[in-house]
Design a protein around this motif. Structure first.
Motif, short mmCIF file in Angstrom:
data_model
loop_
_atom_site.label_atom_id
_atom_site.label_comp_id
_atom_site.label_asym_id
_atom_site.label_seq_id
_atom_site.Cartn_x
_atom_site.Cartn_y
_atom_site.Cartn_z
N THR A 136 37.44 10.05 34.71
CA THR A 136 38.81 9.55 34.82
C THR A 136 39.81 10.69 34.76
O THR A 136 40.95 10.54 35.18
CB THR A 136 39.12 8.56 33.68
N SER A 167 37.77 9.19 40.56
CA SER A 167 36.52 8.45 40.41
C SER A 167 36.35 7.36 41.47
O SER A 167 35.23 6.98 41.79
CB SER A 167 36.42 7.85 39.00
N SER A 168 37.44 6.89 42.04
CA SER A 168 37.35 5.87 43.09
C SER A 168 36.52 6.38 44.27
O SER A 168 35.83 5.60 44.94
CB SER A 168 38.74 5.45 43.56
N GLN A 169 36.56 7.70 44.54
CA GLN A 169 35.75 8.29 45.60
C GLN A 169 34.26 8.12 45.31
O GLN A 169 33.47 7.78 46.18
CB GLN A 169 36.06 9.78 45.75
N TYR A 177 32.79 5.86 43.31
CA TYR A 177 32.40 4.46 43.40
C TYR A 177 32.30 3.99 44.85
O TYR A 177 31.39 3.24 45.21
CB TYR A 177 33.37 3.58 42.61
N ALA A 178 33.21 4.45 45.68
CA ALA A 178 33.17 4.08 47.10
C ALA A 178 31.93 4.64 47.77
O ALA A 178 31.26 3.95 48.55
CB ALA A 178 34.44 4.57 47.80
#
Length: 105
Positions: free
Chosen positions: A55, A62-64, A66-67
């Motif tokens: 984070t 972090s969204s990268q 998870y995607a």
């Protein structure tokens, strides 16, 4: 058995550039000449994969991670740490403990 570890991966070159200068959308994405499509590589990986993110990573959110994990066909596990900067993954004991646990060291 083979295993793959990714620390703070990006989903493709456009997303990587957009984390720095958020202008490469639609037709503008054509200006990204080094658009490495990690999604395409991920879909071909058959081994167990550990994706590490944080984070606190302002370079690659972090969204990268998870995607990208969605393209591994269920073979990837995302571990998200709190507050670790992008340059500090390998220097952080909890991250390296997770890596050692994953590889069975």
């Amino acid at each position: 058995a083979s295993k793959l570890i990714l620390m703070a991966p990006y989903i493709d070159g456009v997303a990587l550039y957009n984390t720095e200068v958020n202008v490469f959308h639609g037709l503008w994405s054509a200006f990204v000449t080094q658009n490495i499509d990690t999604k395409a590589y991920a879909s071909k990986v058959t081994c167990e994969t550990l994706i590490i993110t944080s984070t606190g990573d302002t370079c690659l959110p972090s969204s990268q991670s998870y995607a990208l994990a969605k393209y591994f066909h269920g073979n990837a596990t995302v571990t998200c740490f709190k507050g670790i900067a992008h340059s500090q993954y390998k220097q952080t004991a909890s991250v390296m403990n997770k890596v050692n646990q994953f590889v069975g060291a």
